[in-house]
Design a protein around this motif. Structure first.
Motif, PDB file in Angstrom:
ATOM      1  N   LYS A 144       1.689  -1.713 -14.567  1.00  0.00           N
ATOM      2  CA  LYS A 144       1.671  -0.295 -14.181  1.00  0.00           C
ATOM      3  C   LYS A 144       2.545  -0.025 -12.964  1.00  0.00           C
ATOM      4  N   ASN A 147       2.344   1.613  -3.500  1.00  0.00           N
ATOM      5  CA  ASN A 147       1.292   1.988  -4.467  1.00  0.00           C
ATOM      6  C   ASN A 147       0.870   3.440  -4.299  1.00  0.00           C
ATOM      7  N   GLU A 148       0.775   3.896  -3.039  1.00  0.00           N
ATOM      8  CA  GLU A 148       0.376   5.284  -2.754  1.00  0.00           C
ATOM      9  C   GLU A 148       1.395   6.259  -3.330  1.00  0.00           C
ATOM     10  N   TYR A 157       2.205  -1.479  -9.899  1.00  0.00           N
ATOM     11  CA  TYR A 157       1.517  -1.635  -8.612  1.00  0.00           C
ATOM     12  C   TYR A 157       1.682  -3.051  -8.063  1.00  0.00           C
ATOM     13  N   LYS A 189       3.383   5.773  -5.830  1.00  0.00           N
ATOM     14  CA  LYS A 189       3.279   5.752  -7.297  1.00  0.00           C
ATOM     15  C   LYS A 189       2.064   6.551  -7.767  1.00  0.00           C
ATOM     16  N   LYS A 190       0.935   6.357  -7.078  1.00  0.00           N
ATOM     17  CA  LYS A 190      -0.301   7.066  -7.466  1.00  0.00           C
ATOM     18  C   LYS A 190      -0.123   8.569  -7.398  1.00  0.00           C
ATOM     19  N   GLN A 191       0.643   9.021  -6.401  1.00  0.00           N
ATOM     20  CA  GLN A 191       0.819  10.463  -6.211  1.00  0.00           C
ATOM     21  C   GLN A 191       1.996  11.027  -7.014  1.00  0.00           C
ATOM     22  N   CYS A 196       8.542  -0.811 -11.655  1.00  0.00           N
ATOM     23  CA  CYS A 196       8.217  -0.269 -10.329  1.00  0.00           C
ATOM     24  C   CYS A 196       9.225   0.751  -9.817  1.00  0.00           C
ATOM     25  N   ASP A 208       0.825  -1.220   0.000  1.00  0.00           N
ATOM     26  CA  ASP A 208       0.000   0.000   0.000  1.00  0.00           C
ATOM     27  C   ASP A 208       0.855   1.264   0.000  1.00  0.00           C
TER      28      ASP A 208
END
Length: 352
Positions: A278, A251-252, A280, A254-256, A300, A248
């Motif tokens: 992607k 992933n967070e 994740y 990467k999302k931001q 990644c 998590d």
């Protein structure tokens, strides 16, 4: 020559392309007194610059929101000396736990340890029986003991230092990261040896997330590549797992739009094995034989903290995949010229 040029020319990448001359005196034999005072070479893979810093300066290159991913495996004192029932001396190096009290081990002298041979360690604290000769000559061994296996190993075992280290290690904790947690490695994830609790606290206070993966490092990490071409080499297998809470955090980031920075090639291998297209991740456990060399497209990681690796090694190939091979080989020449310390107890490199 770049990987694309190799493909255009219909050639295969040679292992010898990853060779460099290293004076023996630059192979670090003992750790520095202070972990975070080793040197740090900072490489910018976009503009191809090289900076010379001290490891504790790494904090200046990390930005709030970045996620630092470290391998929290713990090295076990996996080298044990015993005697056959005949009284002959033998040496075992525990490689990986196959299940229960059965381990794959390198044994010496191998030609004397046949199936059915029994071995006694540490005044009979531990006894072993050879069950099977495995491919490559390692042995499947079953141990018998009373008490707790890891506590017995702590009493009778020695740290399995790499073959290029000839000095005795006075403090076995120095071949262990300060955040080592889960027993299982036959070698340390050495990029993490530079961190101190104080430095990690400052990194967190700056707003950088720290996530963990676990990959139990096998001794195969030191095995030379014997093939002529890179593609012909078959990687050894290593066991890993990653928890959802750590996935998590990654992933967070990467999302931001923040960076994922791997502490060491072992963490990198886990992330690149587990990540989807992607980049994740999710909680998972398994074995990886991933072989990363120039031409590989990273899914990644954005950056890597690592030590200086052996010539013609799979680890040097991995680093050369993240930044252009010619740039990396040039940086290694610069490290030799500037007398950096090499390998497990040596200095560090940050590729950003």
């Amino acid at each position: 020559m770049s990987y694309e040029q190799y493909l255009r020319n219909g050639e295969k990448m040679k292992v010898s392309d990853f060779n460099y001359d290293l004076p023996e005196e630059l192979i670090a034999q003992v750790p520095l007194q202070k972990r975070d005072e080793s040197r740090l070479m900072v490489l910018n893979k976009e503009n191809k610059t090289i900076e010379h810093k001290i490891f504790k300066d790494i904090i200046d290159y990390l930005e709030p929101g970045d996620c630092l991913v470290r391998n929290n495996t713990k090295v076990i004192p996996a080298r044990i000396y015993g005697k056959k029932e005949t009284g002959a001396n033998v040496e075992f190096l525990l490689l990986n736990n196959i299940g229960g009290d059965i381990w794959e081990s390198i044994v010496r002298p191998g030609n004397k340890l046949h199936v059915g041979t029994k071995v006694i360690f540490g005044e009979r604290l531990l006894e072993a029986e050879i069950l099977e000769i495995m491919p490559g000559g390692t042995r499947k061994v079953e141990f018998h003991y009373k008490g707790i296996f890891n506590e017995i190993l702590d009493q009778i075992g020695l740290m399995p230092l790499p073959p290029y280290i000839h000095e005795e290690l006075k403090d076995r904790n120095r071949y262990q990261t300060v955040y080592a947690k889960y027993n299982g490695s036959a070698a340390a994830p050495t990029a993490g040896l530079h961190f101190t609790p104080e430095l990690l606290k400052k990194i967190e206070e700056k707003g950088i997330k720290i996530a963990n993966v676990t990959l139990h490092v096998g001794i195969g990490t030191f095995r030379p590549v014997k093939e002529e071409t890179v593609e012909a080499h078959e990687m050894h297998s290593e066991h890993y797992y990653i928890k959802q809470e750590d996935a998590d955090k990654i992933n967070e980031a990467k999302k931001q739009g923040h960076r994922v920075i791997s502490v060491g090639t072992t963490s990198c291998r886990v992330l690149e094995t587990v990540a989807d297209e992607k980049g994740y991740l999710k909680e998972t456990e398994g074995d990886t034989q991933i072989f990363i060399y120039p031409g590989y497209k990273f899914k990644c990681i954005d950056g890597l903290i690592t030590n200086f690796h052996l010539p013609q090694s799979t680890l040097l190939m991995l680093v050369s995949a993240l930044a252009e091979k010619e740039y990396i080989m040039g940086a290694y020449q610069e490290a030799v010229k500037e007398k950096y310390r090499f390998f497990s107890f040596g200095d560090a490199m940050f590729i950003k």
